[in-house]
Design a protein around this motif. Sequence first.
Motif, PDB file in Angstrom:
ATOM      1  N   ARG A 214      -3.368 -21.117 -65.496  1.00  0.00           N
ATOM      2  CA  ARG A 214      -2.266 -21.032 -64.535  1.00  0.00           C
ATOM      3  C   ARG A 214      -0.937 -21.425 -65.185  1.00  0.00           C
ATOM      4  N   LYS A 215      -0.950 -22.472 -65.993  1.00  0.00           N
ATOM      5  CA  LYS A 215       0.278 -22.895 -66.661  1.00  0.00           C
ATOM      6  C   LYS A 215       0.749 -21.856 -67.681  1.00  0.00           C
ATOM      7  N   ALA A 216      -0.213 -21.195 -68.334  1.00  0.00           N
ATOM      8  CA  ALA A 216       0.157 -20.234 -69.371  1.00  0.00           C
ATOM      9  C   ALA A 216       0.631 -18.902 -68.801  1.00  0.00           C
ATOM     10  N   PHE A 217      -0.005 -18.445 -67.702  1.00  0.00           N
ATOM     11  CA  PHE A 217       0.276 -17.090 -67.230  1.00  0.00           C
ATOM     12  C   PHE A 217       0.438 -16.976 -65.717  1.00  0.00           C
ATOM     13  N   LYS A 218      -0.496 -17.464 -64.987  1.00  0.00           N
ATOM     14  CA  LYS A 218      -0.577 -17.367 -63.528  1.00  0.00           C
ATOM     15  C   LYS A 218      -0.482 -15.924 -63.051  1.00  0.00           C
ATOM     16  N   SER A 219       0.722 -15.366 -62.906  1.00  0.00           N
ATOM     17  CA  SER A 219       0.874 -14.034 -62.304  1.00  0.00           C
ATOM     18  C   SER A 219       1.194 -12.953 -63.327  1.00  0.00           C
ATOM     19  N   HIS A 220       0.910 -13.188 -64.577  1.00  0.00           N
ATOM     20  CA  HIS A 220       1.193 -12.198 -65.617  1.00  0.00           C
ATOM     21  C   HIS A 220       0.352 -10.942 -65.355  1.00  0.00           C
ATOM     22  N   PRO A 221       0.977  -9.758 -65.260  1.00  0.00           N
ATOM     23  CA  PRO A 221       0.216  -8.553 -64.885  1.00  0.00           C
ATOM     24  C   PRO A 221      -0.762  -8.059 -65.941  1.00  0.00           C
ATOM     25  N   ASP A 222      -0.559  -8.466 -67.202  1.00  0.00           N
ATOM     26  CA  ASP A 222      -1.405  -7.947 -68.279  1.00  0.00           C
ATOM     27  C   ASP A 222      -2.479  -8.925 -68.744  1.00  0.00           C
TER      28      ASP A 222
END
Length: 396
Positions: A214-222
């Motif tokens: 979650r800290k690294a990406f959470k909502s990243h589409p890829d």
Amino acid sequence: MKQRFVERNYNQMINRGRRPFDRSAYPDGINLIGLVRAEMGLGQSCRLLASALSAGEIEYSLYDFQLGSALLKAGDHTLDEKISEEFPYNINLIHINPDEMMLMYTRMGEERWNSRYNIAFWLWELEEIPEHWKKFFPMLDEIWTPSEFISNNLRKVTNLPVRTMPYCVEAPVDEAMDRKYFGLPEDKFLFLVMYDSNSTIERKNPTGAIRAFRKAFKSHPDVGIIVKVNNAKPRDMEHLKHWLKDCPNVYYITDTLSKVAVNSLIQQADVFVSLHRAEGFGLVMAEAMIVGTPVIATNWSSNTEFMNPDVACMVDCSFVELKKDSPPYKKGAVWAEPDVLMAAKYMRKLYVDRKFYEKIKYSAKVYIDEKLSMANAVGRIKKRVGEIYETFERNL
């Protein structure tokens, strides 16, 4: 009532004394006792030991120790032809949890202990060895473990010989089991988190890996995360889904898979993450390294014996004392608290830095192939078994 009966039988055996090892009483070889068919880490570890015995051309027989739990899947039949109720050889190698020792003794019967050399193969995750294990020491001639981490901790509490016998790790895959087979997208960079609900969720700490994600990406589409849970319990699933409720690319797999399918799933992931608080060996991390999937892992306990910063992303940790019992771990014991922010940085680095990713992937495979090779495992076992027999002959 049943527990008191088992305890009484056990105490009678200890008080009466068992007949010491007599090499001539039975043919040379090993009776390997364990959860041979179990679809879990302890079962796979037992099967790896059987593979080493077979590769070393050591005569052996298998006894399938069954716990009888409805939660325990026991459908691996790869070694059925070696399973027997007989105990034909003069060494017993007992690959079960120590807490099952009394139950195992009552099933086997006293005669199957007498005149044999009895070796326990034990795993444990923490530095503190449970006090009640000590009552099992008189049943044994020796203890084996898969790591120096465990061996050193046992040597503090027993005078029995304690030998380190790392597993040989194999991870065959099926190339037909691709992402489509598992219902996973081809166009996402996927992290994989795995654990078995029969192991404690607190120790395996999938929540730590999810927090890092979650800290690294959470909502990243890829980018996405695969959560593979064996023996999924509703409470555990609710807990995991709570932490991932805002993340769009989450893929849950709760089916019990064959070992080849699990290995193939690991291979299809881009990164395997284990922010465990302690490991008795860390088999899945080793398997990920073999199939070419970079690993992010806590830098403490047994897995550090086949991992280092050159071949894996090793996450720093602090140490915390358990404030309450977390069965089978007792209040006051100490385990690791991995650095979630550091893990998140490694996640981002593996995603954006292809050169770093390929370096870790290649270095890990080369290192693990040597460190946990079949030749190494076979050599250690054959050497120690030879020493046991030679010592007996010298003492005649």
